[in-house]
Design a protein around this motif. Structure first.
Motif, PDB file in Angstrom:
ATOM      1  N   GLY A 299     -25.979 -14.844-106.327  1.00  0.00           N
ATOM      2  CA  GLY A 299     -26.880 -15.428-107.314  1.00  0.00           C
ATOM      3  C   GLY A 299     -27.849 -14.405-107.897  1.00  0.00           C
ATOM      4  N   LEU A 300     -28.182 -13.385-107.110  1.00  0.00           N
ATOM      5  CA  LEU A 300     -29.090 -12.332-107.591  1.00  0.00           C
ATOM      6  C   LEU A 300     -28.367 -11.329-108.486  1.00  0.00           C
ATOM      7  CD1 LEU A 300     -31.081 -11.526-104.316  1.00  0.00           C
ATOM      8  CD2 LEU A 300     -31.878 -12.830-106.306  1.00  0.00           C
ATOM      9  N   GLY A 301     -27.019 -11.367-108.475  1.00  0.00           N
ATOM     10  CA  GLY A 301     -26.277 -10.455-109.344  1.00  0.00           C
ATOM     11  C   GLY A 301     -25.468  -9.405-108.606  1.00  0.00           C
ATOM     12  N   ILE A 302     -25.098  -9.693-107.354  1.00  0.00           N
ATOM     13  CA  ILE A 302     -24.315  -8.744-106.558  1.00  0.00           C
ATOM     14  C   ILE A 302     -22.945  -9.364-106.280  1.00  0.00           C
ATOM     15  CG2 ILE A 302     -24.192  -7.509-104.355  1.00  0.00           C
ATOM     16  CD1 ILE A 302     -27.328  -7.826-104.279  1.00  0.00           C
ATOM     17  N   ALA A 303     -21.889  -8.750-106.837  1.00  0.00           N
ATOM     18  CA  ALA A 303     -20.533  -9.303-106.696  1.00  0.00           C
ATOM     19  C   ALA A 303     -19.657  -8.336-105.923  1.00  0.00           C
ATOM     20  CB  ALA A 303     -19.923  -9.562-108.073  1.00  0.00           C
ATOM     21  N   GLN A 304     -18.531  -8.844-105.415  1.00  0.00           N
ATOM     22  CA  GLN A 304     -17.633  -8.008-104.616  1.00  0.00           C
ATOM     23  C   GLN A 304     -16.180  -8.404-104.849  1.00  0.00           C
ATOM     24  OE1 GLN A 304     -18.335  -8.180-100.360  1.00  0.00           O
ATOM     25  NE2 GLN A 304     -16.868  -6.563 -99.921  1.00  0.00           N
ATOM     26  N   THR A 305     -15.308  -7.402-104.876  1.00  0.00           N
ATOM     27  CA  THR A 305     -13.870  -7.683-104.757  1.00  0.00           C
ATOM     28  C   THR A 305     -13.404  -7.065-103.444  1.00  0.00           C
ATOM     29  OG1 THR A 305     -13.103  -5.673-105.894  1.00  0.00           O
ATOM     30  CG2 THR A 305     -13.567  -7.611-107.264  1.00  0.00           C
ATOM     31  N   PHE A 306     -12.332  -7.620-102.883  1.00  0.00           N
ATOM     32  CA  PHE A 306     -11.964  -7.331-101.500  1.00  0.00           C
ATOM     33  C   PHE A 306     -10.708  -6.478-101.389  1.00  0.00           C
ATOM     34  CE2 PHE A 306     -14.484 -11.114-101.736  1.00  0.00           C
ATOM     35  CZ  PHE A 306     -15.422 -10.917-100.742  1.00  0.00           C
ATOM     36  N   GLN A 307     -10.595  -5.832-100.214  1.00  0.00           N
ATOM     37  CA  GLN A 307      -9.462  -4.946 -99.949  1.00  0.00           C
ATOM     38  C   GLN A 307      -8.153  -5.747-100.025  1.00  0.00           C
ATOM     39  OE1 GLN A 307     -10.434  -2.725 -96.450  1.00  0.00           O
ATOM     40  NE2 GLN A 307      -8.672  -1.364 -96.614  1.00  0.00           N
ATOM     41  N   VAL A 308      -8.132  -6.922 -99.415  1.00  0.00           N
ATOM     42  CA  VAL A 308      -6.992  -7.832 -99.541  1.00  0.00           C
ATOM     43  C   VAL A 308      -7.424  -8.919-100.525  1.00  0.00           C
ATOM     44  CG1 VAL A 308      -5.491  -9.452 -98.335  1.00  0.00           C
ATOM     45  CG2 VAL A 308      -6.309  -7.390 -97.163  1.00  0.00           C
ATOM     46  N   PRO A 309      -6.706  -9.057-101.671  1.00  0.00           N
ATOM     47  CA  PRO A 309      -7.171 -10.025-102.676  1.00  0.00           C
ATOM     48  C   PRO A 309      -7.387 -11.416-102.092  1.00  0.00           C
ATOM     49  CG  PRO A 309      -5.405  -8.692-103.570  1.00  0.00           C
ATOM     50  CD  PRO A 309      -5.527  -8.331-102.109  1.00  0.00           C
ATOM     51  N   THR A 310      -8.573 -11.940-102.270  1.00  0.00           N
ATOM     52  CA  THR A 310      -8.903 -13.289-101.805  1.00  0.00           C
ATOM     53  C   THR A 310      -9.107 -14.151-103.037  1.00  0.00           C
ATOM     54  OG1 THR A 310     -11.149 -12.501-101.674  1.00  0.00           O
ATOM     55  CG2 THR A 310      -9.988 -12.698 -99.604  1.00  0.00           C
ATOM     56  N   LEU A 311      -8.294 -15.204-103.117  1.00  0.00           N
ATOM     57  CA  LEU A 311      -8.346 -16.100-104.270  1.00  0.00           C
ATOM     58  C   LEU A 311      -8.401 -17.531-103.770  1.00  0.00           C
ATOM     59  CD1 LEU A 311      -5.360 -14.542-106.237  1.00  0.00           C
ATOM     60  CD2 LEU A 311      -7.775 -14.053-106.573  1.00  0.00           C
ATOM     61  N   LEU A 312      -8.700 -18.442-104.679  1.00  0.00           N
ATOM     62  CA  LEU A 312      -8.538 -19.865-104.392  1.00  0.00           C
ATOM     63  C   LEU A 312      -7.093 -20.180-104.800  1.00  0.00           C
ATOM     64  CD1 LEU A 312     -11.970 -20.870-105.907  1.00  0.00           C
ATOM     65  CD2 LEU A 312     -11.397 -20.680-103.485  1.00  0.00           C
ATOM     66  N   SER A 313      -6.170 -19.992-103.837  1.00  0.00           N
ATOM     67  CA  SER A 313      -4.735 -19.920-104.166  1.00  0.00           C
ATOM     68  C   SER A 313      -4.165 -21.201-104.741  1.00  0.00           C
ATOM     69  CB  SER A 313      -3.928 -19.553-102.926  1.00  0.00           C
ATOM     70  OG  SER A 313      -4.353 -18.314-102.460  1.00  0.00           O
ATOM     71  N   SER A 314      -4.705 -22.349-104.315  1.00  0.00           N
ATOM     72  CA  SER A 314      -4.117 -23.607-104.780  1.00  0.00           C
ATOM     73  C   SER A 314      -4.671 -24.002-106.150  1.00  0.00           C
ATOM     74  CB  SER A 314      -4.372 -24.717-103.765  1.00  0.00           C
ATOM     75  OG  SER A 314      -5.756 -24.933-103.649  1.00  0.00           O
ATOM     76  N   LEU A 315      -5.639 -23.240-106.653  1.00  0.00           N
ATOM     77  CA  LEU A 315      -6.200 -23.537-107.977  1.00  0.00           C
ATOM     78  C   LEU A 315      -5.549 -22.642-109.033  1.00  0.00           C
ATOM     79  CD1 LEU A 315     -10.010 -23.895-107.185  1.00  0.00           C
ATOM     80  CD2 LEU A 315      -8.208 -25.631-107.102  1.00  0.00           C
ATOM     81  N   THR A 316      -5.762 -22.990-110.293  1.00  0.00           N
ATOM     82  CA  THR A 316      -5.205 -22.167-111.370  1.00  0.00           C
ATOM     83  C   THR A 316      -6.054 -20.904-111.557  1.00  0.00           C
ATOM     84  OG1 THR A 316      -6.575 -23.165-113.078  1.00  0.00           O
ATOM     85  CG2 THR A 316      -4.443 -24.241-112.619  1.00  0.00           C
ATOM     86  N   VAL A 317      -5.511 -19.988-112.338  1.00  0.00           N
ATOM     87  CA  VAL A 317      -6.238 -18.764-112.679  1.00  0.00           C
ATOM     88  C   VAL A 317      -7.567 -19.130-113.350  1.00  0.00           C
ATOM     89  CG1 VAL A 317      -6.188 -16.709-114.148  1.00  0.00           C
ATOM     90  CG2 VAL A 317      -4.134 -17.394-112.861  1.00  0.00           C
ATOM     91  N   GLY A 318      -7.512 -20.056-114.307  1.00  0.00           N
ATOM     92  CA  GLY A 318      -8.724 -20.468-115.018  1.00  0.00           C
ATOM     93  C   GLY A 318      -9.766 -21.060-114.083  1.00  0.00           C
ATOM     94  N   GLU A 319      -9.297 -21.859-113.116  1.00  0.00           N
ATOM     95  CA  GLU A 319     -10.237 -22.467-112.157  1.00  0.00           C
ATOM     96  C   GLU A 319     -10.871 -21.413-111.252  1.00  0.00           C
ATOM     97  OE1 GLU A 319      -8.149 -26.889-111.928  1.00  0.00           O
ATOM     98  OE2 GLU A 319      -7.408 -25.266-110.658  1.00  0.00           O
ATOM     99  N   ASN A 320     -10.110 -20.350-110.933  1.00  0.00           N
ATOM    100  CA  ASN A 320     -10.678 -19.260-110.149  1.00  0.00           C
ATOM    101  C   ASN A 320     -11.832 -18.591-110.904  1.00  0.00           C
ATOM    102  OD1 ASN A 320      -9.289 -18.040-107.448  1.00  0.00           O
ATOM    103  ND2 ASN A 320      -7.852 -19.331-108.580  1.00  0.00           N
ATOM    104  N   LEU A 321     -11.636 -18.403-112.206  1.00  0.00           N
ATOM    105  CA  LEU A 321     -12.696 -17.780-113.011  1.00  0.00           C
ATOM    106  C   LEU A 321     -13.908 -18.711-113.098  1.00  0.00           C
ATOM    107  CD1 LEU A 321     -10.621 -16.185-115.916  1.00  0.00           C
ATOM    108  CD2 LEU A 321     -11.329 -15.178-113.736  1.00  0.00           C
ATOM    109  N   LEU A 322     -13.622 -19.999-113.256  1.00  0.00           N
ATOM    110  CA  LEU A 322     -14.702 -20.983-113.341  1.00  0.00           C
ATOM    111  C   LEU A 322     -15.511 -21.012-112.045  1.00  0.00           C
ATOM    112  CD1 LEU A 322     -15.803 -23.152-115.241  1.00  0.00           C
ATOM    113  CD2 LEU A 322     -14.310 -24.809-114.095  1.00  0.00           C
ATOM    114  N   ALA A 323     -14.801 -20.915-110.911  1.00  0.00           N
ATOM    115  CA  ALA A 323     -15.487 -20.918-109.618  1.00  0.00           C
ATOM    116  C   ALA A 323     -16.440 -19.728-109.537  1.00  0.00           C
ATOM    117  CB  ALA A 323     -14.474 -20.871-108.477  1.00  0.00           C
ATOM    118  N   GLY A 324     -15.994 -18.572-110.045  1.00  0.00           N
ATOM    119  CA  GLY A 324     -16.879 -17.403-110.079  1.00  0.00           C
ATOM    120  C   GLY A 324     -18.141 -17.707-110.850  1.00  0.00           C
ATOM    121  N   ALA A 325     -17.964 -18.320-112.024  1.00  0.00           N
ATOM    122  CA  ALA A 325     -19.125 -18.643-112.868  1.00  0.00           C
ATOM    123  C   ALA A 325     -20.057 -19.623-112.147  1.00  0.00           C
ATOM    124  CB  ALA A 325     -18.658 -19.221-114.198  1.00  0.00           C
ATOM    125  N   LEU A 326     -19.477 -20.603-111.444  1.00  0.00           N
ATOM    126  CA  LEU A 326     -20.299 -21.616-110.773  1.00  0.00           C
ATOM    127  C   LEU A 326     -21.123 -21.028-109.639  1.00  0.00           C
ATOM    128  CD1 LEU A 326     -17.808 -24.618-110.601  1.00  0.00           C
ATOM    129  CD2 LEU A 326     -19.898 -24.446-111.968  1.00  0.00           C
TER     130      LEU A 326
END
Ligand SMILES: Nc1ncnc2c1ncn2[C@@H]1O[C@H](COP(=O)(O)OP(=O)(O)OP(=O)(O)O)[C@@H](O)[C@H]1O
Ligand SMILES: [Mg+2]
Length: 242
Positions: free
Chosen positions: A77-104
């Motif tokens: 929430g303060l503005g610090i984001a991370q991507t991981f060594q092994v890709p972690t996604l919300l696998s059962s959701l769509t690509v668009g929903e993954n992006l939306l989750a990031g925004a939320l």
């Protein structure tokens, strides 16, 4: 001006110290590369910065404020984001929903204006035609793009990337480095990137931090760091070959 600082950070797992008394500053707007042998503590260092782990001792300071006790969620929430060594996604959701989750989960959740438009994220990650696809069906490169897109959708001021180039071919690496440059140059986001591929780091990083056995070794320009005798020795593993 320093964007984030670590002051005497130690990370213990039981009696084992994955990081010992690490101190350094990350400049606002820089691309900082982080390198070191397997098990050196690179991922641990990232997690201590992003809130995946709380430092056992010492302080993490962001924008002049101590954030050491804060969770990943609060730091996001303060503005610090991370991507991981092994890709972690919300696998059962769509690509668009993954992006939306990031925004939320990001700055919008705290009422801060969104930092980056969806259009810009889609053009950077080339995910525009894949928004309806289930994330579980994505190949490695696409999974990495989704993870980066979701991290950017949080509207970060800083992004930490843990070995983003793993498994990519030369052309994919060149493309990814262009994206990283855009993220820093155009979006103004401070980038911290752990990477084994030192040639790629030398190409993109303003400075490189070397850690070994959980300890700070050196932090300087790529030219100085990668020509340093001690660093070369760490990488060539002379002691082990002897
Ligand atoms: N949750 C944990 N519990 C116990 N030990 C851990 C934990 N996480 C990491 N370690 C240990 O801490 C050390 C540093 O691990 P870390 O994953 O940070 O290394 P790394 O530099 O990212 O390695 P790699 O290059 O293989 O990704 C390793 O010895 C590892 O086994
Ligand atoms: Mg790691």
């Amino acid at each position: 001006m320093s964007h984030m600082s670590l002051e005497n950070v130690t990370m213990k797992f039981g009696p084992f110290r994955a990081l010992t008394d690490v101190s350094f500053h990350i400049d606002r707007g820089e691309i900082l590369g982080v390198a070191g042998p397997n098990g050196a503590g690179k991922s641990t260092l990232m997690n201590v910065c992003t809130g995946g782990l709380r430092a056992s001792e010492g302080k993490v300071i962001f924008d002049g404020k101590t954030i050491t006790p804060f969770s990943r969620h609060v730091r996001c929430g303060l503005g610090i984001a991370q991507t991981f060594q092994v890709p972690t996604l919300l696998s059962s959701l769509t690509v668009g929903e993954n992006l939306l989750a990031g925004a939320l989960f990001g700055r919008e959740a705290r009422g801060a204006p969104p930092g980056i438009s969806l259009d810009e994220i889609l053009s950077l990650t080339k995910l525009g035609d894949l928004l309806e696809m289930e994330a579980a069906r994505a190949d490695l490169l696409t999974r990495k793009r989704i993870m980066l897109g979701a991290a950017l959708a949080t509207g970060p001021e800083m992004i930490f990337m843990d070995e983003p180039l793993g498994g990519l071919n030369a052309e994919e690496i060149a493309d990814f480095l262009d994206v990283v440059r855009h993220v820093r140059d155009t979006l103004g986001i401070t980038v911290v990137m752990v990477e084994h591929k030192t040639r790629a780091l030398a190409e993109i990083a303003d400075r490189i931090l070397i850690i070994n056995f959980g300890e700070f070794v050196m932090l300087d320009t790529p030219e100085i760091v990668l020509n340093d005798d001690h660093v070369v020795e760490i990488y060539l593993g002379k002691k082990h070959d002897a």
